[in-house]
Scaffold this motif. Structure first.
Motif, PDB file in Angstrom:
ATOM      1  N   ILE A 109       0.839  -1.199   0.000  1.00 34.10           N
ATOM      2  CA  ILE A 109       0.000   0.000   0.000  1.00 34.10           C
ATOM      3  C   ILE A 109       0.869   1.242   0.000  1.00 34.10           C
ATOM      4  O   ILE A 109       0.679   2.174  -0.805  1.00 34.10           O
ATOM      5  CB  ILE A 109      -0.936  -0.023   1.222  1.00 34.10           C
ATOM      6  CG1 ILE A 109      -1.907  -1.201   1.140  1.00 34.10           C
ATOM      7  CG2 ILE A 109      -1.675   1.304   1.370  1.00 34.10           C
ATOM      8  CD1 ILE A 109      -2.714  -1.427   2.412  1.00 34.10           C
ATOM      9  N   ALA A 110       1.849   1.266   0.891  1.00 32.18           N
ATOM     10  CA  ALA A 110       2.735   2.428   0.987  1.00 32.18           C
ATOM     11  C   ALA A 110       3.533   2.627  -0.287  1.00 32.18           C
ATOM     12  O   ALA A 110       3.686   3.756  -0.774  1.00 32.18           O
ATOM     13  CB  ALA A 110       3.668   2.263   2.180  1.00 32.18           C
ATOM     14  N   ALA A 136      -4.066   9.848  -2.188  1.00 34.73           N
ATOM     15  CA  ALA A 136      -3.929   8.819  -1.155  1.00 34.73           C
ATOM     16  C   ALA A 136      -5.300   8.366  -0.670  1.00 34.73           C
ATOM     17  O   ALA A 136      -5.551   7.166  -0.484  1.00 34.73           O
ATOM     18  CB  ALA A 136      -3.091   9.350   0.010  1.00 34.73           C
ATOM     19  N   LEU A 163      -2.096   3.718   6.712  1.00 33.23           N
ATOM     20  CA  LEU A 163      -1.272   4.205   5.606  1.00 33.23           C
ATOM     21  C   LEU A 163      -0.059   4.963   6.126  1.00 33.23           C
ATOM     22  O   LEU A 163       1.064   4.745   5.657  1.00 33.23           O
ATOM     23  CB  LEU A 163      -2.089   5.096   4.670  1.00 33.23           C
ATOM     24  CG  LEU A 163      -1.293   5.797   3.559  1.00 33.23           C
ATOM     25  CD1 LEU A 163      -0.585   4.784   2.666  1.00 33.23           C
ATOM     26  CD2 LEU A 163      -2.196   6.701   2.732  1.00 33.23           C
ATOM     27  N   VAL A 169      -7.100   4.577  -0.792  1.00 36.81           N
ATOM     28  CA  VAL A 169      -7.635   3.914   0.400  1.00 36.81           C
ATOM     29  C   VAL A 169      -9.118   3.598   0.235  1.00 36.81           C
ATOM     30  O   VAL A 169      -9.588   2.515   0.627  1.00 36.81           O
ATOM     31  CB  VAL A 169      -7.386   4.789   1.647  1.00 36.81           C
ATOM     32  CG1 VAL A 169      -8.153   4.250   2.850  1.00 36.81           C
ATOM     33  CG2 VAL A 169      -5.894   4.846   1.959  1.00 36.81           C
TER      34      VAL A 169
END
Length: 331
Positions: free
Chosen positions: A244-245, A262, A280, A266
């Motif tokens: 995810i990052a 971002a 996150l 999400v």
């Protein structure tokens, strides 16, 4: 152009095309080099049966792979494709995906995936939402209990603060000894960030199977839709949040991190899989702790992408470590 290198690559290609003819009976009408990736060679090959990606594994780089882990990654990629994830399905010959040519080259073949790359920091909100959904689906499928392969623990085991501080002290000494004073500010930035990082923040991140290379060069888009997630070679048991990052940092960081992008990621991810508040920002911190020694070194970054981009990301994270949750709107 290095003529010797060009000749060597042509010899490799000719060898692999002979293997494709033996294995599948393909007559290749065109082979177009794909200049992405590190050391491994890739071509788009055009045949009467369709277009395929031909990937050769560099002999020196292959020594860094665990063949059993690579075989497992191919199995999972096949399962993910069959379950609906947008990713190419590796072709097998005699039940094997990793094949050997007459000259001992290791290679694999997949259908060629249409789509376009999005440059780092250049995604739209729709693309980030689509990528979030695809990443959530991938993580949900990888960790749905179907896979019974046991893992001793996550691939990344964060070193102690003291170990990492000693690392940056050593890197600084190496840079001074090499006369690379221009690198000292970046190294000092990493050390200062290490002094402030709260390693306990990582304890809430869940372990699980993850892609582990989910960055811009491994993602293809068709408008807002993700047309393909590529390159599952590094798939292992680790922290899915690192995927995810890595995706958010790759595609949402320009001069600063775009909180709107971002948030779109999400939102898409949560359509497929739960993601806790604050995860996150914690994942971005862990990604920095994992990758900063790879890209901030006593030798400096190589020219061009991706090393310069990755070094930029690590410096941005180090400079903004304490404000990450605010910068991404509490995500």
């Amino acid at each position: 152009m290095n003529i010797d290198r060009t000749n060597q690559e042509q010899e490799v290609l000719d060898d692999l095309l002979r293997a494709c003819l033996r294995g599948w009976g393909w007559r290749v009408r065109e082979a177009v080099p794909i200049k992405r990736g590190w050391m491994n060679l890739k071509w788009r090959i055009v045949t009467d049966e369709g277009d395929f990606l031909l990937k050769q594994y560099n002999r020196e780089r292959y020594k860094l792979y665990d063949p059993e882990a690579l075989s497992f990654a191919f199995e999972q990629q096949t399962r993910l494709h069959d379950a609906g994830l947008p990713c190419p399905r590796p072709l097998a010959h005699q039940d094997r995906v990793m094949l050997d040519s007459e000259r001992g080259e290791r290679f694999m073949v997949m259908p060629f995936c249409p789509g376009r790359l999005v440059p780092p920091g250049g995604a739209s909100a729709d693309q980030m939402y689509g990528l979030g959904r695809a990443a959530g689906l991938m993580h949900r499928l990888l960790n749905d209990g179907t896979n019974r392969k046991m893992a001793a623990g996550p691939q990344f085991r964060p070193p102690s603060r003291e170990e990492r501080l000693a690392h940056w002290d050593a890197v600084r000494g190496q840079a001074v000894a090499a006369g690379r004073e221009e690198l000292l500010d970046d190294i000092d930035t990493q050390r200062r960030a290490t002094e402030t990082i709260a390693l306990t923040a990582f304890e809430s991140l869940q372990t699980g199977w993850a892609h582990r290379d989910l960055w811009a060069d491994n993602l293809l888009f068709d408008d807002s839709r993700v047309s393909a997630i590529l390159d599952f070679d590094r798939l292992k048991y680790d922290y899915p949040a690192l995927d995810i990052a890595r995706a958010v940092l790759s595609l949402a960081l320009g001069e600063s991190l775009d909180a709107t992008l971002a948030e779109a990621f999400v939102m898409g991810y949560r359509e497929e899989r739960a993601l806790a508040a604050g995860e996150l920002s914690r994942a971005l911190q862990m990604l920095w702790y994992l990758e900063s020694p790879w890209w901030i070194t006593a030798e400096g970054s190589e020219c061009g992408l991706p090393p310069e981009r990755f070094a930029y990301e690590m410096n941005w994270l180090a400079n903004n470590l304490g404000e990450l949750r605010e910068l991404v709107g509490g995500l």
